[in-house]
Write a protein that holds these residues in place. Structure first.
Motif, PDB file in Angstrom:
ATOM      1  N   SER A   1      33.393 -47.889   1.350  1.00  0.00           N
ATOM      2  CA  SER A   1      34.683 -48.253   1.947  1.00  0.00           C
ATOM      3  C   SER A   1      35.805 -47.727   1.069  1.00  0.00           C
ATOM      4  N   PHE A   2      36.856 -47.227   1.684  1.00  0.00           N
ATOM      5  CA  PHE A   2      38.025 -46.801   0.916  1.00  0.00           C
ATOM      6  C   PHE A   2      38.765 -48.000   0.332  1.00  0.00           C
ATOM      7  N   ASN A   3      38.584 -49.149   0.930  1.00  0.00           N
ATOM      8  CA  ASN A   3      39.402 -50.312   0.580  1.00  0.00           C
ATOM      9  C   ASN A   3      39.294 -50.699  -0.893  1.00  0.00           C
TER      10      ASN A   3
ATOM     11  N   ARG B   1      37.703 -43.741  -7.817  1.00  0.00           N
ATOM     12  CA  ARG B   1      38.820 -43.849  -8.768  1.00  0.00           C
ATOM     13  C   ARG B   1      40.150 -43.976  -8.036  1.00  0.00           C
ATOM     14  N   VAL B   2      40.180 -43.511  -6.796  1.00  0.00           N
ATOM     15  CA  VAL B   2      41.318 -43.752  -5.892  1.00  0.00           C
ATOM     16  C   VAL B   2      40.801 -44.585  -4.735  1.00  0.00           C
ATOM     17  N   ASN B   3      41.230 -45.827  -4.637  1.00  0.00           N
ATOM     18  CA  ASN B   3      40.927 -46.632  -3.461  1.00  0.00           C
ATOM     19  C   ASN B   3      42.190 -47.384  -3.031  1.00  0.00           C
ATOM     20  N   TYR B   4      42.137 -48.034  -1.882  1.00  0.00           N
ATOM     21  CA  TYR B   4      43.338 -48.663  -1.335  1.00  0.00           C
ATOM     22  C   TYR B   4      43.900 -49.734  -2.271  1.00  0.00           C
ATOM     23  N   ASN B   5      43.050 -50.594  -2.784  1.00  0.00           N
ATOM     24  CA  ASN B   5      43.532 -51.679  -3.635  1.00  0.00           C
ATOM     25  C   ASN B   5      44.238 -51.160  -4.884  1.00  0.00           C
TER      26      ASN B   5
ATOM     27  N   GLY C   1      48.272 -33.223 -10.644  1.00  0.00           N
ATOM     28  CA  GLY C   1      47.195 -33.008  -9.676  1.00  0.00           C
ATOM     29  C   GLY C   1      45.908 -33.544 -10.268  1.00  0.00           C
ATOM     30  N   SER C   2      45.713 -34.843 -10.188  1.00  0.00           N
ATOM     31  CA  SER C   2      44.717 -35.544 -10.994  1.00  0.00           C
ATOM     32  C   SER C   2      43.293 -35.013 -10.865  1.00  0.00           C
ATOM     33  N   ASP C   3      42.872 -34.667  -9.643  1.00  0.00           N
ATOM     34  CA  ASP C   3      41.463 -34.368  -9.336  1.00  0.00           C
ATOM     35  C   ASP C   3      40.602 -35.613  -9.482  1.00  0.00           C
ATOM     36  N   PHE C   4      41.186 -36.800  -9.319  1.00  0.00           N
ATOM     37  CA  PHE C   4      40.392 -38.027  -9.298  1.00  0.00           C
ATOM     38  C   PHE C   4      39.317 -37.933  -8.219  1.00  0.00           C
ATOM     39  N   ASP C   5      38.140 -38.404  -8.533  1.00  0.00           N
ATOM     40  CA  ASP C   5      36.970 -38.414  -7.658  1.00  0.00           C
ATOM     41  C   ASP C   5      36.374 -37.035  -7.429  1.00  0.00           C
TER      42      ASP C   5
ATOM     43  N   SER D   1      44.446 -47.102 -11.440  1.00  0.00           N
ATOM     44  CA  SER D   1      45.054 -48.273 -12.066  1.00  0.00           C
ATOM     45  C   SER D   1      45.852 -47.916 -13.312  1.00  0.00           C
ATOM     46  N   ASP D   2      45.567 -46.743 -13.891  1.00  0.00           N
ATOM     47  CA  ASP D   2      46.232 -46.348 -15.133  1.00  0.00           C
ATOM     48  C   ASP D   2      47.463 -45.471 -14.906  1.00  0.00           C
TER      49      ASP D   2
END
Length: 306
Positions: free
Chosen positions: A20-22, A28-32, A257-261, A274-275
């Motif tokens: 879930s994206f939530n 490392r990137v999610n809705y919350n 341009g983080s490239d998270f995930d 979160s950071d």
């Protein structure tokens, strides 16, 4: 406001359909995390890994588009799709913007209609390659090092016509220079300085100066290998790359341009979304308020069509 030029959430949700994206902890990137930080706009890349069979690559790209609409936009009325500077300007205080991008044109094969289909579905930035070669150009990992093919030049013409950003991250060295000649809207969504870290994915001083001369955008990325050449890095390493681009005259192009995930490596102090706020505060302690505004969002905004 923060605008992040690249993440690979769609790829992760495609690879792990039960996620879930939530609030998926592995993301490392999610809705919350997003709703609780200052990132206003996130670019979501379509990335089809090159090991997907050729006849399934375009279908996989369409599946990621579907994930973008069904898992990112549909469940959350406060997340709005953005395609232009005006769309971002019109976001309300409690709204976030999601922009659809494409990392590598191998899913379109030699078919320009497949590219146009993705553009009609909302793609607003297109990386021509990943590290591999394709019908458009070689990537930086292709030993041959070829530049744009005849079809590749047709692709760039279409991107120009549709006012879509042409992304040179991952592109071969020769391809980079040909894009500089051909593209109306060149960017490097997630690339760092080769002078600071001699990784093939980074851009040398001459390339960075070319982006500066075009008043383009260059998103410094949080991939440890591109920051230090190892699997470990800190926020200071990210700042070192920003400072190098600044010394070359890049005040008006450098961004994030983080490239998270999209990577397993983790930057100490930038583990996930979160950071982000604490990192922006760190930037404010190092640079002027005006420059931090440029890094965080203004330099990305200016390259978008109105």
């Amino acid at each position: 406001m923060v605008i992040d030029g690249h993440c690979d959430v769609l790829y992760q949700l495609w690879k792990n359909p039960e996620w879930s994206f939530n609030d998926q902890e592995e993301l490392r990137v999610n809705y919350n995390r997003w709703i609780n930080n200052d990132v206003k706009v996130q670019c979501f890349a379509i990335f089809v890994p090159p090991d997907v069979p050729e006849d399934l690559q375009f279908h996989s790209a369409l599946k990621m588009v579907d994930i973008f609409y069904e898992k990112i936009l549909k469940p959350y009325p406060n997340i709005k799709m953005v395609k232009s500077r005006e769309d971002i300007d019109n976001l309300k205080d409690d709204e976030k913007g999601a922009m659809l991008t494409l990392e590598g044109l191998h899913p379109i094969g030699h078919d320009i209609i497949k590219l146009k289909t993705l553009l009609h579905l909302g793609v607003k930035a297109a990386g021509l390659t990943w590290n591999n070669g394709n019908a458009v150009s070689d990537g930086i990992g292709e030993v041959r090092g070829a530049g744009l093919s005849k079809f590749g030049k047709q692709v760039v013409d279409v991107l120009n016509t549709y006012e879509v950003l042409t992304d040179v991250s991952h592109l071969s060295y020769k391809g980079f220079w040909e894009v500089m000649d051909e593209a109306y809207y060149p960017i490097a969504s997630h690339s760092n300085s080769f002078k600071v870290c001699a990784h093939r994915r980074n851009l040398d001083n001459k390339q960075i100066k070319a982006l500066i001369s075009r008043n383009a955008f260059m998103g410094v990325t949080f991939v440890p290998e591109f920051l230090t050449g190892a699997n470990q890095a800190t926020t200071k390493d990210v700042i070192d790359h920003i400072e190098k681009i600044l010394t070359l005259g890049g005040e008006n192009i450098v961004g994030l341009g983080s490239d998270f995930d999209g990577t397993d490596g983790i930057v100490e102090g930038l583990e996930n979304y979160s950071d982000y706020n604490s990192f922006i505060q760190e930037l404010k302690g190092r640079f002027s308020a005006d420059f931090v505004q440029k890094i965080s969002h203004e330099n990305f905004l200016k390259v978008l069509p109105k």
